[in-house]
Design a protein around this motif. Structure first.
Motif, PDB file in Angstrom:
ATOM      1  N   GLY A   1      -2.566   5.494   1.538  1.00  0.00           N
ATOM      2  CA  GLY A   1      -1.529   4.941   0.670  1.00  0.00           C
ATOM      3  C   GLY A   1      -1.909   5.018  -0.794  1.00  0.00           C
ATOM      4  O   GLY A   1      -1.109   5.404  -1.642  1.00  0.00           O
ATOM      5  N   LEU A   2      -3.156   4.674  -1.090  1.00  0.00           N
ATOM      6  CA  LEU A   2      -3.622   4.696  -2.477  1.00  0.00           C
ATOM      7  C   LEU A   2      -3.572   6.101  -3.066  1.00  0.00           C
ATOM      8  O   LEU A   2      -3.036   6.328  -4.154  1.00  0.00           O
ATOM      9  CB  LEU A   2      -5.045   4.148  -2.538  1.00  0.00           C
ATOM     10  CG  LEU A   2      -5.742   4.251  -3.888  1.00  0.00           C
ATOM     11  CD1 LEU A   2      -5.079   3.323  -4.894  1.00  0.00           C
ATOM     12  CD2 LEU A   2      -7.218   3.929  -3.760  1.00  0.00           C
TER      13      LEU A   2
ATOM     14  N   SER B   1      -1.929   8.749  -1.980  1.00  0.00           N
ATOM     15  CA  SER B   1      -0.561   9.260  -2.027  1.00  0.00           C
ATOM     16  C   SER B   1       0.186   8.699  -3.233  1.00  0.00           C
ATOM     17  O   SER B   1       0.917   9.415  -3.925  1.00  0.00           O
ATOM     18  CB  SER B   1       0.195   8.899  -0.740  1.00  0.00           C
ATOM     19  OG  SER B   1      -0.392   9.510   0.380  1.00  0.00           O
ATOM     20  N   TRP B   2      -0.009   7.411  -3.491  1.00  0.00           N
ATOM     21  CA  TRP B   2       0.655   6.788  -4.636  1.00  0.00           C
ATOM     22  C   TRP B   2       0.203   7.432  -5.943  1.00  0.00           C
ATOM     23  O   TRP B   2       1.021   7.779  -6.799  1.00  0.00           O
ATOM     24  CB  TRP B   2       0.366   5.293  -4.652  1.00  0.00           C
ATOM     25  CG  TRP B   2       0.974   4.588  -5.826  1.00  0.00           C
ATOM     26  CD1 TRP B   2       0.357   4.228  -6.987  1.00  0.00           C
ATOM     27  CD2 TRP B   2       2.340   4.183  -5.963  1.00  0.00           C
ATOM     28  NE1 TRP B   2       1.238   3.615  -7.834  1.00  0.00           N
ATOM     29  CE2 TRP B   2       2.464   3.576  -7.230  1.00  0.00           C
ATOM     30  CE3 TRP B   2       3.460   4.266  -5.141  1.00  0.00           C
ATOM     31  CZ2 TRP B   2       3.669   3.059  -7.690  1.00  0.00           C
ATOM     32  CZ3 TRP B   2       4.657   3.742  -5.595  1.00  0.00           C
ATOM     33  CH2 TRP B   2       4.752   3.150  -6.850  1.00  0.00           C
TER      34      TRP B   2
ATOM     35  N   TYR C   1       8.669   2.177  -5.512  1.00  0.00           N
ATOM     36  CA  TYR C   1       7.866   1.076  -4.975  1.00  0.00           C
ATOM     37  C   TYR C   1       8.760   0.080  -4.253  1.00  0.00           C
ATOM     38  O   TYR C   1       8.337  -0.575  -3.300  1.00  0.00           O
ATOM     39  CB  TYR C   1       7.108   0.382  -6.117  1.00  0.00           C
ATOM     40  CG  TYR C   1       6.244  -0.773  -5.650  1.00  0.00           C
ATOM     41  CD1 TYR C   1       4.922  -0.557  -5.268  1.00  0.00           C
ATOM     42  CD2 TYR C   1       6.742  -2.066  -5.584  1.00  0.00           C
ATOM     43  CE1 TYR C   1       4.125  -1.603  -4.840  1.00  0.00           C
ATOM     44  CE2 TYR C   1       5.951  -3.122  -5.157  1.00  0.00           C
ATOM     45  CZ  TYR C   1       4.647  -2.879  -4.781  1.00  0.00           C
ATOM     46  OH  TYR C   1       3.874  -3.917  -4.348  1.00  0.00           O
TER      47      TYR C   1
ATOM     48  N   ALA D   1       3.230   6.176   0.622  1.00  0.00           N
ATOM     49  CA  ALA D   1       2.387   5.059   0.209  1.00  0.00           C
ATOM     50  C   ALA D   1       3.039   3.725   0.551  1.00  0.00           C
ATOM     51  O   ALA D   1       2.402   2.841   1.141  1.00  0.00           O
ATOM     52  CB  ALA D   1       2.105   5.147  -1.296  1.00  0.00           C
ATOM     53  N   THR D   2       4.300   3.536   0.184  1.00  0.00           N
ATOM     54  CA  THR D   2       4.958   2.255   0.451  1.00  0.00           C
ATOM     55  C   THR D   2       5.143   2.021   1.948  1.00  0.00           C
ATOM     56  O   THR D   2       5.099   0.878   2.407  1.00  0.00           O
ATOM     57  CB  THR D   2       6.323   2.177  -0.264  1.00  0.00           C
ATOM     58  OG1 THR D   2       7.149   3.289   0.130  1.00  0.00           O
ATOM     59  CG2 THR D   2       6.140   2.208  -1.779  1.00  0.00           C
TER      60      THR D   2
ATOM     61  N   THR E   1       2.972   2.993   4.292  1.00  0.00           N
ATOM     62  CA  THR E   1       1.683   2.524   4.813  1.00  0.00           C
ATOM     63  C   THR E   1       1.429   1.077   4.404  1.00  0.00           C
ATOM     64  O   THR E   1       0.875   0.296   5.189  1.00  0.00           O
ATOM     65  CB  THR E   1       0.528   3.401   4.330  1.00  0.00           C
ATOM     66  OG1 THR E   1       0.405   3.312   2.905  1.00  0.00           O
ATOM     67  CG2 THR E   1       0.718   4.848   4.742  1.00  0.00           C
ATOM     68  N   TRP E   2       1.820   0.689   3.202  1.00  0.00           N
ATOM     69  CA  TRP E   2       1.616  -0.698   2.765  1.00  0.00           C
ATOM     70  C   TRP E   2       2.513  -1.660   3.536  1.00  0.00           C
ATOM     71  O   TRP E   2       2.122  -2.788   3.826  1.00  0.00           O
ATOM     72  CB  TRP E   2       1.862  -0.809   1.262  1.00  0.00           C
ATOM     73  CG  TRP E   2       0.820  -0.062   0.471  1.00  0.00           C
ATOM     74  CD1 TRP E   2      -0.436   0.282   0.887  1.00  0.00           C
ATOM     75  CD2 TRP E   2       0.943   0.446  -0.852  1.00  0.00           C
ATOM     76  NE1 TRP E   2      -1.095   0.976  -0.097  1.00  0.00           N
ATOM     77  CE2 TRP E   2      -0.291   1.090  -1.171  1.00  0.00           C
ATOM     78  CE3 TRP E   2       1.955   0.434  -1.806  1.00  0.00           C
ATOM     79  CZ2 TRP E   2      -0.520   1.698  -2.402  1.00  0.00           C
ATOM     80  CZ3 TRP E   2       1.730   1.041  -3.036  1.00  0.00           C
ATOM     81  CH2 TRP E   2       0.506   1.665  -3.329  1.00  0.00           C
TER      82      TRP E   2
END
Length: 420
Positions: free
Chosen positions: A250-251, A253-254, A270, A33-34, A36-37
């Motif tokens: 990302g969402l 996965s988080w 994070y 996730a992090t 991809t962000w």
């Protein structure tokens, strides 16, 4: 479920090896996730001369909303409609979609990916401060220390180590815009925490995106009319990626990582976002990394980890029933019913004292746990017995939604279904 706790690793009563594998999977998911962000910020910086910030945000959420809507159809009917929490969802839409995303992309037009992602390391700390101010959550001394440490890192990063920075603040206006965007995301997170008491993370995320999308599209039309926009086929893949990877993968996965690690366990990771962002900015865009980045990044990440560890260490609970806490208290429940939920007043009477609690329960979650085979009052009573086996009545939150129990005790749903 104390006032300062934030979750436990979801090991439950599984075999130690299976628990380790589940934890490794959770760590991998939150890191995905992090990553991809961080890549979203890198692409936002790369596209700064090709597409305006509002238009880029609209394109991102147009793609993400389409995918999230498709996933939303798989949820129960109650999750697919607006309920009494609609204003929380509207707040999420404006803070995290309509304003946050264009603000972030605007900041990326005036600062580097390295700076932007390092500043994002302040996200968990700003979220904690807003949670204290808006919903009354407490912060430990260690969390306050982490916040101050992270703030020092942001100052070192934005100033570039130059004392004269404050006389020429225009040179770092992009950093300040990104810091404002991070604060908006923190507000989105606090509102989302409340909204997800009564609906799933997927439902809350999908509705916030759908409610915000029309405003982004209107803003994009205005931006294009003012500045123009020359579409190029080379933009198709980057725009699709921004919509799919950060917006959906990302969402999800988080959220899956949070389910495995707990909220505080996931929040520690994070802070890998600044590291991934700095690395991608340096490798893909050739952005320099100087001593102010190293110092500021170390302080920001260190502050975030310090704060997240404080939450983890303050959580002394286990999914296993405690021999020291006896569930011999008398539990009385009174109920009032709304269109889509129940409200309960619960009194727990011990030998010499009592506690009172306000509990909410969505009808969708009630059906999920019981199938309608027992009354809502029975579900609440059994849930309190579950809690009293693991903690004293004084540690139970005075006001909460029944669904949050699984955030503190991941075995809750499995155990309660067997009991009922």
């Amino acid at each position: 479920m104390s006032q300062t706790a934030a979750g436990t690793p979801a090991t439950g009563t599984t075999h130690p090896r299976a628990a380790r594998l589940a934890r490794l999977r959770g760590i991998g998911l939150v890191n995905l996730a992090t990553l991809t962000w961080a890549s979203n910020m890198t692409l936002g910086r790369w596209l700064r001369d090709d597409i305006g910030p509002v238009t880029l945000a609209a394109a991102r959420f147009l793609v993400a909303s389409a995918l999230l809507t498709a996933l939303l159809q798989r949820l129960p009917r109650e999750e697919r409609r607006l309920r009494s929490d609609r204003w929380l969802l509207v707040g999420m839409a404006f803070s995290g979609v309509v304003v946050f995303t264009p603000t972030l992309y605007l900041g990326l037009q005036h600062t580097t990916t390295v700076n932007a992602t390092l500043i994002n390391g302040m996200g968990p700390l700003i979220t904690g401060l807003l949670a204290v101010a808006l919903i009354g959550e407490r912060m430990s001394r260690q969390q306050v220390g982490g916040a101050l440490l992270g703030l020092t890192g942001v100052v070192a990063l934005i100033s570039g180590g130059r004392l004269r920075f404050w006389r020429s603040i225009e040179s770092s206006i992009g950093d300040l815009i990104v810091l404002g965007a991070v604060s908006l995301w923190a507000l989105y997170s606090v509102l989302g925490r409340r909204a997800m008491h009564r609906r799933s993370a997927l439902s809350a995320s999908a509705f916030s995106a759908l409610l915000g999308l029309p405003f982004l599209l209107l803003g994009a039309f205005w931006e294009i009319s003012m500045t123009g926009f020359a579409f190029s086929p080379r933009l198709i893949l980057p725009l699709l990626y921004i919509g799919v990877a950060p917006g959906v993968v990302g969402l999800l996965s988080w959220n899956a990582g949070v389910k495995t690690l707990g909220a505080s366990g996931a929040m520690v990771f994070y802070n890998t976002l600044p590291l991934y962002g700095a690395l991608l900015g340096h490798l893909l865009l050739g952005e320099p990394i100087g001593w102010s980045h190293l110092l500021g990044g170390a302080l920001i990440v260190g502050g975030g980890v310090l704060a997240a560890q404080a939450k983890t260490q303050s959580q002394p609970y286990s999914d296993q029933p405690s021999q020291e806490v006896q569930a011999m208290a008398e539990i009385s429940v009174t109920t009032s019913e709304k269109n889509d939920s129940y409200d309960f007043q619960v009194t727990v009477q011990g030998e010499s004292s009592q506690t009172r609690h306000q509990v909410t329960l969505s009808k969708a979650y009630y059906e999920r746990l019981t199938g309608g085979n027992v009354s809502p009052e029975t579900l609440v009573q059994e849930s309190f017995r579950f809690l009293l086996e693991r903690e004293p009545k004084e540690s139970i939150l005075r006001s909460f939604d029944l669904s949050v129990i699984s955030d503190y005790f991941p075995a809750y749903e499995r155990v309660i279904k067997k009991r009922l």
